[in-house]
Every structure is written in C-alpha cells, then in structure tokens.
Design an enzyme around this catalytic site. Structure first.
Site, PDB file in Angstrom:
ATOM      1  N   ASP A   1      25.920  63.605  63.466  1.00 37.72           N
ATOM      2  CA  ASP A   1      25.251  64.590  63.060  1.00 37.72           C
ATOM      3  C   ASP A   1      26.185  65.728  62.619  1.00 37.72           C
ATOM      4  OD1 ASP A   1      25.582  65.391  65.543  1.00 37.72           O
ATOM      5  OD2 ASP A   1      23.456  66.329  65.672  1.00 37.72           O
TER       6      ASP A   1
ATOM      7  N   CYS B   1      23.587  70.276  64.590  1.00 35.71           N
ATOM      8  CA  CYS B   1      22.546  69.218  64.470  1.00 35.71           C
ATOM      9  C   CYS B   1      21.227  69.465  63.731  1.00 35.71           C
ATOM     10  CB  CYS B   1      22.300  69.230  65.968  1.00 35.71           C
ATOM     11  SG  CYS B   1      23.374  69.337  67.389  1.00 35.71           S
TER      12      CYS B   1
ATOM     13  N   ASP C   1      25.468  61.987  68.211  1.00 42.91           N
ATOM     14  CA  ASP C   1      25.357  63.271  68.381  1.00 42.91           C
ATOM     15  C   ASP C   1      26.745  63.727  68.557  1.00 42.91           C
ATOM     16  OD1 ASP C   1      24.561  66.018  68.507  1.00 42.91           O
ATOM     17  OD2 ASP C   1      22.986  65.556  70.224  1.00 42.91           O
ATOM     18  N   ASP C   2      27.300  64.655  67.912  1.00 40.93           N
ATOM     19  CA  ASP C   2      28.667  65.225  68.088  1.00 40.93           C
ATOM     20  C   ASP C   2      29.765  64.302  68.119  1.00 40.93           C
ATOM     21  OD1 ASP C   2      27.052  67.482  68.287  1.00 40.93           O
ATOM     22  OD2 ASP C   2      27.774  68.136  70.117  1.00 40.93           O
TER      23      ASP C   2
ATOM     24  N   HIS D   1      14.924  67.254  67.998  1.00 44.93           N
ATOM     25  CA  HIS D   1      15.483  68.392  67.554  1.00 44.93           C
ATOM     26  C   HIS D   1      14.829  69.266  66.167  1.00 44.93           C
ATOM     27  CE1 HIS D   1      19.310  71.062  68.148  1.00 44.93           C
ATOM     28  NE2 HIS D   1      18.060  71.514  68.461  1.00 44.93           N
TER      29      HIS D   1
HETATM   30 CA    CA Z   1      25.211  67.373  67.018  1.00 48.21          CA
END
Ligand code: CA
Length: 499
Positions: free
Chosen positions: A319, A83, A43-44, A142
């Site tokens: 993502d 995301c 993530d990120d 998510h």
């Molecule tokens: Ca993300």
C-alpha cells in the site's frame, strides 16, 4: 451458460464460437468458469524488500516464486504513500484526493472514522459481486465504519459488507491503533457485553475517562478501555489472517471468488510470531517479511490443494513504500529515494507481481507505469464486466499487459499523493514535483507563510535517486507537466472511456 456469458463479455468471440460448436448443449459452467481474483496488498513493504526485486538479505521464496511463475512490474505504484488513500483507490478506482475528506485527501483514517467509501458507489468488490463472484476482504480494513464515529460495542455498519463484500474479517484500522480487536461482519469478535470497549484519540478525553495507551500488551496510537476478552495477540495476527483466508478459499472453492487479502505485515509494531524471529538477522521488520512470505505461501499451497491455482489470478503488492530506508545493509526501498509518506519514489513505488498460470507468461517483466488504482478496471475486465461510464474514474485496464497483448489504453501518466495530501506527477520517466518543500511528507519542515513554491523535475531514466533537478534546464516541459497535473485535478476522470 455462465462461461459463454463471461467469454462474450470478455470479448473473446472466437473462443465462444469454437466452444459453442464443440460443446453444444453441455452446461459449459461445469467445464470452465471465470477466473478467481485474489489481490494481496501488504502493508509498508518496500520495492526493494523482496528477493525478486534484488534483495539478498531477506527471505521471500514464495513471493519470488510468484514472480518466477508470472509477471513482475518494475514501475508500479501505490496511489499514495500512506495506507488509507491507497486502499480507497484500490477499492474504488478513483484517486482519493478527489474526495474532500480527511484520511482521503490527507493523512490516514483513525479507528473513529466513518466509512470512507460511499454506500451505493461502484466499487471493485461490487463489480465482482455483480459479475457473480463471491467477494471477501480479510485483514487490515482502515477505511472506517458507520456514518458517524463508530461504536465498537454495536453493529459496525455500514462497512465492508455494504460496499460489495460478502464476507469481512479483519482489523478496524492498523495494528498500532486502538481498538486492538478483530471484527467479523458487523461485530467485534469475542466481545463481552459486560466489558464494553471505550476508545478515544483525544488525550484530554482519555485522562478524564481513565482510558490508557496500553492495549493488548503494548503502547498504541489512541487510548482504550474494556474489551479484554476480545483483544488480539500481535504474534498471531498473521496466523489468524492466514487461517481465515484458507477458510474463505475452502468455503468458496465451488464458485468464482474475489478476495482482497490485506496482511498487517510489515507495519509497526513489528511483532512477528516467535517462529520467524531471527530468520533474517536484520531485525523484526525484515523477519515480518518472512512471516508475510510464509502466509502467501500458505495461500498458494491452498489454491494448489483445492485445484484452483490455474483458475486464479493472484496479484501481490503493497500500500506504500517502506518506512525505514536502511536495515543493516538491506535497502527496503531499493535504489529509490525516500520512504513512506513522501513524494519521492521510495514513498509510492511498490512491488507488484501477477500470476495466472496459462495466461500470464512465466518469468516476465513489465516496465509499464501502473498503479493499484488500476486494479478495479483490471478485475472488471477479467470478470468480463463493462465499467459504467463514471465508475472507477482513474483506473486503467491492465489485462492486455498481463496477457502479453497489445495494450490500447496504456497509462502515460500517474498522480501520486503524499501523507500530507500533496501531489506529484509521473509521466513516462519524468517526475514533476510542484513544490520541493513538501516532498518529504511527514518529515517536511513546516512551510513558512507566503513561501513561494519550488518546483522540481527529475528524469528517472538517468537519475533513479531523484538528485538532479532539471527544472531550469527544461522550464517549458515542466510547465506542460504542471498544466497536465492541474487539468487532471479539475477533470472528473483520467481513464479512457470504457471500450
Ligand atoms: Ca501502509
């Protein structure tokens, strides 16, 4: 004869003939089996965050080992620079903006979103399940639950289990959003029915109902009440997910499996376990990279311990790009301009590693234009499944590239989406932006009414930083790219037909 069925589907007829001659009536499935597929989407994490992409101040030895033992892609992308849309594309093989749904054509899903993937649609886990794989998702979900606003005190269905996954353990949305609880299958883990979860993202509703921003020890997006026995501890999320992944691998070692592991690392709030604090000297976000790397290392160790490393295709990616662009001399997005939510390369160009010992040549680099949306068609090919005609409409099969074979269906263009739902086109080294006013994603200034669009054209082969707008030098080429983008939007599919 699972093996022969698989090999025939995978179109390796020579091997089928040879094996049939060799093994005769022996049950082939006891000798070899379809490969496992393990997709890790962090993530990120930015393009420049890993040592194998040039970082010198972060500590990513396990991820660097994946690159050393496999293929590293330099021009890989998330389908969006935030995301939810990227994760939708990953699991469906479809550009998210084809759906006129908040969270898919703009922004991200809150924890109050219904399930964003229609039940009954062809999905990546569904394809793998049909091919006989055991399927699981562990980590950040998510993508919503239920058909309306989910009630976290009840069954959260439909959800991951209704779109092709056999097992689910994870966070409802993000680690900075309420409700700050884990979900297993359809239920919040450890919830005391006498202390029900209340939540809202509306400050007025929160004020009227006594819900607060403070949840599991810190301020979050949204407001929550109750659920005290079920609250997670931020410091141990990585340990928890890693333990769950190890458990999944141990439980399912005897059969082909598809696992989508979605670590919360390195998304805000950046709270690594104390044992990783200070490992980089760059701060908590970079220390979370150490945590992520440890977690991936534990997964690799487990595969080795179970004797599955040779039989497992691991793909690691992110993502979207990193949010910060500088951290004490470290460049999370490398040389690329911009950051998370933006249409500049730093928003959507991501690390992408693939390891499959004996199949992917070690220490190789691919400069092909690829995207996480391609993993649906790729996994289907690995499993020997033919995609139905209308399934995974924007997904290109990367398997030939991974195997070092001629690639008959190489992607020549890619559409990426910003956090605000605006689009840009990549074609070869070219980047076309229909309107510069929206390129900064969430940081874009509000557009004035009737303000004319200012298109831009960049040549990344000579201008990595997207600084020289060539729109006036090459107006006809830019116009062709604009038409290409419009055509792809109105078409229902951009992928080549199934072979
Ligand atoms: Ca993300």
């Amino acid at each position: 004869m699972l093996l022969l069925k698989y090999l025939r589907r995978a179109r390796w007829p020579l091997l089928v003939t040879m094996l049939t001659a060799l093994i005769g009536p022996t049950p082939a499935a006891t000798l070899v089996r379809p490969p496992n597929v393990l997709i890790i989407v962090s993530d990120d994490v930015g393009w420049g965050d890993l040592g194998c992409y040039g970082a010198t101040k972060t500590k990513t030895p396990n991820l660097d080992r994946l690159a050393k033992e496999g293929m590293r892609f330099t021009d890989a992308h998330a389908s969006a620079s935030v995301c939810t849309p990227t994760r939708y594309s990953l699991l469906t093989g479809e550009y998210s903006w084809r759906k006129n749904t908040p969270g898919l054509n703009k922004g991200v899903a809150n924890a109050d979103a219904p399930l964003l993937i229609p039940v009954g649609s062809t999905t990546l886990p569904g394809i793998m399940k049909k091919a006989g794989y055991r399927t699981g998702v562990i980590g950040k979900w998510h993508l919503g639950f239920g058909t309306t606003r989910p009630d976290y005190n009840q069954d959260l269905a439909p959800g991951p289990l209704e779109i092709g996954f056999d097992e689910f353990f994870g966070l409802p949305a993000t680690n900075d959003r309420v409700p700050t609880v884990y979900v297993r299958g359809h239920r919040v883990v450890g919830l005391d029915p006498a202390d029900p979860i209340g939540y809202t993202f509306d400050p007025k509703v929160a004020a009227a109902g006594g819900l607060v921003r403070w949840a599991a020890g810190r301020e979050r997006i949204g407001f929550m009440s109750g659920g005290k026995a079920a609250l997670w501890n931020d410091e141990t999320i990585a340990d928890t997910f890693t333990r769950e992944v190890v458990g999944f691998l141990e439980r399912n070692k005897a059969q082909p499996f598809f696992l989508y592991f979605a670590p919360h690392d390195v998304h805000a709030p950046t709270i690594p376990h104390p044992r990783f604090v200070g490992t980089t000297g760059l701060g908590n976000r970079a220390d979370m990279l150490s945590e992520l790397d440890w977690s991936v290392g534990e997964v690799m160790k487990t595969l080795e311990r179970l004797g599955l490393a040779q039989d497992t295709l691991i793909i690691f990616s992110s993502d979207n790009g990193a949010h910060p662009t500088h951290e004490a001399g470290h460049l999370p997005n490398g040389p690329w301009r911009g950051k998370k939510s933006q249409l500049w390369e730093g928003g959507h160009r991501v690390p992408f590693l693939a390891r499959w010992p004996g199949h992917i040549a070690p220490d190789t680099t691919s400069h092909d234009l690829v995207c996480l949306v391609d993993l649906a068609a790729t996994a289907a090919a690995v499993a020997g499944e033919k995609l139905p005609d209308r399934a995974a409409p924007d997904s290109f099969n990367l398997l030939p590239t991974l195997l070092g074979q001629p690639q008959p269906t190489k992607r020549d263009s890619l559409i990426v989406m910003s956090g605000n739902g605006d689009l840009a086109l990549r074609q070869g080294p070219w980047k076309y932006l229909p309107d510069l006013a929206v390129a900064d994603g969430w940081s874009s200034a509000a557009k004035k009414p009737h303000q004319p669009a200012k298109p831009a054209l960049y040549d990344l082969s000579t201008d990595m930083g997207e600084t020289k707008n060539l729109i006036h030098q090459q107006p006809e080429f830019a116009q062709r790219l604009a038409e290409h983008l419009e055509k792809a939007q109105s078409a229902k599919s951009t992928r080549p037909p199934s072979l």
